[in-house]
Enzyme design. Structure first.
Site, PDB file in Angstrom:
ATOM      1  N   SER A   1      27.434  57.717  72.827  1.00  0.00           N
ATOM      2  CA  SER A   1      27.003  56.472  72.755  1.00  0.00           C
ATOM      3  C   SER A   1      27.274  55.841  73.478  1.00  0.00           C
ATOM      4  CB  SER A   1      27.364  56.243  71.338  1.00  0.00           C
ATOM      5  OG  SER A   1      27.360  55.143  70.145  1.00  0.00           O
TER       6      SER A   1
ATOM      7  N   ARG B   1      30.079  46.297  59.619  1.00  0.00           N
ATOM      8  CA  ARG B   1      30.183  47.440  59.759  1.00  0.00           C
ATOM      9  C   ARG B   1      29.715  48.326  58.634  1.00  0.00           C
ATOM     10  NH1 ARG B   1      32.375  52.091  62.779  1.00  0.00           N
ATOM     11  NH2 ARG B   1      32.840  54.044  61.289  1.00  0.00           N
TER      12      ARG B   1
ATOM     13  N   ASP C   1      17.861  58.699  65.384  1.00  0.00           N
ATOM     14  CA  ASP C   1      18.663  57.696  66.195  1.00  0.00           C
ATOM     15  C   ASP C   1      17.775  56.438  66.306  1.00  0.00           C
ATOM     16  OD1 ASP C   1      20.142  56.005  67.101  1.00  0.00           O
ATOM     17  OD2 ASP C   1      20.744  57.532  68.638  1.00  0.00           O
TER      18      ASP C   1
ATOM     19  N   HIS D   1      22.397  58.370  64.859  1.00  0.00           N
ATOM     20  CA  HIS D   1      22.691  58.596  65.636  1.00  0.00           C
ATOM     21  C   HIS D   1      24.116  59.010  65.684  1.00  0.00           C
ATOM     22  CE1 HIS D   1      24.617  56.251  68.969  1.00  0.00           C
ATOM     23  NE2 HIS D   1      25.251  55.728  68.746  1.00  0.00           N
TER      24      HIS D   1
HETATM   25  C1  LIG Z   1      28.043  52.713  68.600  1.00  0.00           C
HETATM   26  C2  LIG Z   1      28.902  53.405  69.414  1.00  0.00           C
HETATM   27  O1  LIG Z   1      29.428  53.512  70.238  1.00  0.00           O
HETATM   28  S1  LIG Z   1      29.816  55.085  67.908  1.00  0.00           S
HETATM   29  C3  LIG Z   1      28.712  54.244  66.113  1.00  0.00           C
HETATM   30  C4  LIG Z   1      29.524  56.193  66.254  1.00  0.00           C
HETATM   31  N1  LIG Z   1      29.561  55.837  64.362  1.00  0.00           N
HETATM   32  C5  LIG Z   1      30.480  55.436  63.834  1.00  0.00           C
HETATM   33  O2  LIG Z   1      31.590  55.423  64.208  1.00  0.00           O
HETATM   34  C6  LIG Z   1      30.594  56.263  62.085  1.00  0.00           C
HETATM   35  C7  LIG Z   1      31.959  57.024  62.041  1.00  0.00           C
HETATM   36  N2  LIG Z   1      31.565  57.973  60.728  1.00  0.00           N
HETATM   37  C8  LIG Z   1      32.257  58.714  60.483  1.00  0.00           C
HETATM   38  O3  LIG Z   1      33.548  58.944  60.983  1.00  0.00           O
HETATM   39  C9  LIG Z   1      31.641  59.557  59.508  1.00  0.00           C
HETATM   40  O4  LIG Z   1      32.699  59.289  58.063  1.00  0.00           O
HETATM   41  C10 LIG Z   1      31.404  61.114  60.182  1.00  0.00           C
HETATM   42  C11 LIG Z   1      30.549  60.905  61.295  1.00  0.00           C
HETATM   43  C12 LIG Z   1      33.405  61.830  60.573  1.00  0.00           C
HETATM   44  C13 LIG Z   1      31.304  61.858  59.227  1.00  0.00           C
HETATM   45  O5  LIG Z   1      30.535  61.375  58.353  1.00  0.00           O
HETATM   46  P1  LIG Z   1      29.656  62.604  56.660  1.00  0.00           P
HETATM   47  O6  LIG Z   1      30.352  64.063  56.424  1.00  0.00           O
HETATM   48  O7  LIG Z   1      28.873  62.270  55.898  1.00  0.00           O
HETATM   49  O8  LIG Z   1      30.566  61.520  55.500  1.00  0.00           O
HETATM   50  P2  LIG Z   1      30.967  59.772  55.416  1.00  0.00           P
HETATM   51  O9  LIG Z   1      32.124  59.173  56.151  1.00  0.00           O
HETATM   52  O10 LIG Z   1      29.042  59.089  55.733  1.00  0.00           O
HETATM   53  O11 LIG Z   1      30.916  60.020  53.507  1.00  0.00           O
HETATM   54  C14 LIG Z   1      32.290  60.754  53.670  1.00  0.00           C
HETATM   55  C15 LIG Z   1      32.929  59.334  52.729  1.00  0.00           C
HETATM   56  O12 LIG Z   1      31.583  58.659  52.020  1.00  0.00           O
HETATM   57  C16 LIG Z   1      33.096  58.655  50.361  1.00  0.00           C
HETATM   58  N3  LIG Z   1      30.510  58.175  49.788  1.00  0.00           N
HETATM   59  C17 LIG Z   1      30.223  59.241  50.322  1.00  0.00           C
HETATM   60  N4  LIG Z   1      29.079  58.739  49.361  1.00  0.00           N
HETATM   61  C18 LIG Z   1      29.375  57.252  48.571  1.00  0.00           C
HETATM   62  C19 LIG Z   1      28.771  56.507  47.682  1.00  0.00           C
HETATM   63  N5  LIG Z   1      27.521  56.580  47.056  1.00  0.00           N
HETATM   64  N6  LIG Z   1      29.675  55.657  47.328  1.00  0.00           N
HETATM   65  C20 LIG Z   1      30.636  55.641  47.363  1.00  0.00           C
HETATM   66  N7  LIG Z   1      31.468  56.178  48.977  1.00  0.00           N
HETATM   67  C21 LIG Z   1      30.131  57.765  48.825  1.00  0.00           C
HETATM   68  C22 LIG Z   1      33.115  59.983  50.244  1.00  0.00           C
HETATM   69  O13 LIG Z   1      33.755  60.512  49.050  1.00  0.00           O
HETATM   70  C23 LIG Z   1      33.792  60.079  51.844  1.00  0.00           C
HETATM   71  O14 LIG Z   1      34.976  59.556  51.448  1.00  0.00           O
HETATM   72  P3  LIG Z   1      36.057  59.867  51.740  1.00  0.00           P
HETATM   73  O15 LIG Z   1      36.088  59.757  53.732  1.00  0.00           O
HETATM   74  O16 LIG Z   1      37.436  59.121  52.560  1.00  0.00           O
HETATM   75  O17 LIG Z   1      36.438  61.368  51.466  1.00  0.00           O
END
Ligand SMILES: CC(=O)SCCNC(=O)CCNC(=O)[C@H](O)C(C)(C)COP(=O)(O)OP(=O)(O)OC[C@H]1O[C@@H](n2cnc3c(N)ncnc32)[C@H](O)[C@@H]1OP(=O)(O)O
Length: 537
Positions: free
Chosen positions: A239, A308, A485, A519
């Site tokens: 990224s 966000r 992406d 992404h």
């Molecule tokens: C532009 C740049 O340079 S970089 C950008 C890079 N991207 C980011 O910064 C995004 C970062 N994303 C993350 O940190 C994510 O958590 C990841 C990628 C590490 C993991 O993704 P996933 O395993 O799919 O988990 P995701 O975060 O999407 O969802 C899980 C959380 O959402 C919650 N959740 C899932 N579905 C729902 C819903 N429908 N309603 C409410 N909450 C929900 C889950 O309970 C879980 O909560 P917790 O984290 O408190 O346990």
């Protein structure tokens, strides 16, 4: 509009019907008094308005605002730095004990501003630096990550690339010494807008200079100088980190052995700029942002939450959400007594169908669809973990990134000479040829290195991008993109690979992954992203 109607509309009342009152109101001298009496009269004749509805999401937001305000005012006696020295992600919980800080005492020349008088870079390391210091990999983060890419003895919580770093993992700590920094401009220990300006003893806030990706990389290389690392084995980034990775290889071709660029770009596209602009706009429209001077009060958490939410839309993909949430709504009532054993009712779509036929489920104006509650949750989770000004500055640096030759000239950057061509075949024992690596057997791989077809409709800027990327002509480079992406689409990955080849680089490895994670694939697809990296390194 007739003045009576205007006033009535403003007061949300129907306009008076009496021609007499209209006639009276046309007399401007007495209009004010007459309007009041007319409205009082009409009000008395109207049925009571129903009570205003409640919106749990709005109430929750207000309650949270009061809670945050209380927590900020109760800590107002503490020094600012201990209240807001980088809101902390749950995976990192950084503290000065859990990362190293490199302090640079002399000025750092900047692309768009006067030199930064001094700066700190927070960093963490994994593995062991070899006696000849030739096994170091500099890992660059995405926009909002800290230096905590993987757990360490001093910070055992999971890092943002936990499954990629370790013995036998893609960034193999049995072979490599991995360094990850918090980026200049960030808020997890490196100097950024929330840091104290030594001239004023106040946070820089928006007096902090606008940064470029090149500035961030220069700061990182000062750290490498301090560690005595003359040449990196590789520069790896995803990224925004991919931008840095390319910039590192470009600025210091003789100091970077290999470049890995995952889901990045060498020229920010208007659509990505648009998506980041929308995030900055909601953030800057939050009154708490206060032109960036919020460190003594409430941070712009609402703007951060909305920013966000927009960002999350760009990080994942519609197809993923279709699979993950579909059109499901939250808190479905329990199945009706007549239908519990009906297997159809175990599927949310059938629930919906059922309620259409029987009791209609009342839609909520607050988040109702699971995709809405998901975005709401993501925004909520993030809004106090990261400094708003850091987000603005770093997102702007991403927008400004453009490695076409005219753009580089416009910021007075002169392309350095490329490194000498590497010897063939590769002699280093750490260099399996990509075609014999795990990566070459990836299920989603659609094109690779020399087999990547030339572009059918090359973008008009491709030749100038190739000229700009000339310093990377001899640097083995891995470009990896993901078809789902929408932020850094595969067209941009192909253009970087094509431009590098046009610049004469014969060691470009190119992978395009399928899958629905968009992404964020670089955070989630350990097998394919990790496999490609392992093979390339
Ligand atoms: C532009 C740049 O340079 S970089 C950008 C890079 N991207 C980011 O910064 C995004 C970062 N994303 C993350 O940190 C994510 O958590 C990841 C990628 C590490 C993991 O993704 P996933 O395993 O799919 O988990 P995701 O975060 O999407 O969802 C899980 C959380 O959402 C919650 N959740 C899932 N579905 C729902 C819903 N429908 N309603 C409410 N909450 C929900 C889950 O309970 C879980 O909560 P917790 O984290 O408190 O346990």
């Amino acid at each position: 509009m007739h003045p009576t109607r205007a006033v009535a509309r403003a007061l949300k009342r129907p306009p008076p019907k009496s021609p007499r009152s209209n006639a009276r109101l046309s007399n401007t001298a007495s209009a004010g008094a007459s309007v009041s009496s007319t409205i009082i009269h009409n009000h008395q004749s109207l049925p009571e308005r129903p009570e205003r509805p409640n919106f749990p999401c709005v109430d929750a937001h207000a309650a949270r605002e009061s809670k945050i305000r209380a927590s900020f005012s109760s800590s107002s006696s503490q020094p600012r730095s201990s209240r807001f020295d980088g809101p902390e992600p749950p995976y990192a919980r950084p503290s000065p004990q859990s990362y190293h800080v490199y302090h640079h005492k002399s000025p750092l020349p900047l692309t768009y501003a006067d030199p930064l008088p001094a700066f700190d870079i927070a960093y963490e390391t994994w593995g062991t630096l070899s006696p000849t210091k030739d096994n170091a990999i500099l890992l660059h983060t995405g926009l909002s990550a800290s230096s905590h890419a993987a757990s360490t003895p001093s910070n055992p919580s999971e890092g943002w690339w936990e499954k990629f770093i370790g013995p036998g993992l893609p960034l193999d700590t049995d072979k490599f010494f991995i360094i990850c920094t918090n980026v200049l401009g960030g808020c997890y220990g490196s100097t950024g807008p929330s840091s104290i300006d030594p001239n004023t003893n106040q946070p820089y806030a928006t007096t902090f200079p606008v940064l470029s990706i090149f500035d961030m990389v220069k700061a990182q290389f000062s750290l490498l100088d301090d560690l005595g690392i003359e040449k990196l084995y590789a520069s790896v980034g995803c990224s925004m980190g991919a931008m840095q990775s390319l910039a590192a290889g470009w600025q210091f071709p003789k100091r970077v052995g290999k470049v890995v660029s995952i889901s990045g770009t060498a020229r920010s596209s208007p659509s990505a700029i648009a998506m980041r602009f929308a995030q900055r706009s909601v953030l800057m429209a939050d009154p708490n942002w206060n032109n960036g001077f919020y460190y003594d009060g409430l941070p712009p958490h609402t703007g951060m939450k909305l920013a966000r939410q927009i960002a999350t839309i760009t990080y994942r993909s519609g197809p993923e959400w279709d699979l993950r949430f579909g059109r499901k709504v939250r808190d479905l009532p329990p199945p009706l007594a007549s239908a519990p054993s009906d297997p159809q009712h175990q599927h949310p779509h059938h629930h919906q169908q059922h309620y259409h036929q029987g009791t209609v489920r009342k839609p909520a104006l607050c988040p109702d669809f699971l995709i809405e509650t998901y975005l709401d949750y993501q925004g909520e989770q993030f809004c106090l973990k990261y400094d708003a000004n850091s987000l603005i500055y770093i997102s702007k640096a991403m927008d400004l990134f453009d490695m076409t030759l005219p753009a580089l000239h416009s910021i007075n950057l002169k392309p350095p000479h490329p490194s000498p061509p590497p010897h063939e075949p590769h002699s280093h024992h750490l260099h399996p040829h990509p075609q014999h690596s795990n990566a070459s057997r990836l299920p989603h791989q659609t094109s690779h290195s020399k087999s990547h077809p030339p572009p059918v409709n090359p973008p008009p800027h491709l030749p100038s991008l190739a000229e700009g990327l000339a310093p990377l002509a001899n640097t083995p480079t891995l470009i990896l993109g993901v078809q789902s992406d929408i932020l850094f689409p595969v067209e941009q990955q192909r253009e970087v690979a094509d431009a590098l080849r046009m610049a004469g680089n014969e060691r470009v490895s190119y992978y395009e992954l399928g899958g629905v994670w968009g992404h964020d694939t670089f955070l989630l697809d350990v097998q394919n992203v990790g496999g490609a990296i392992r093979g390339f390194l």
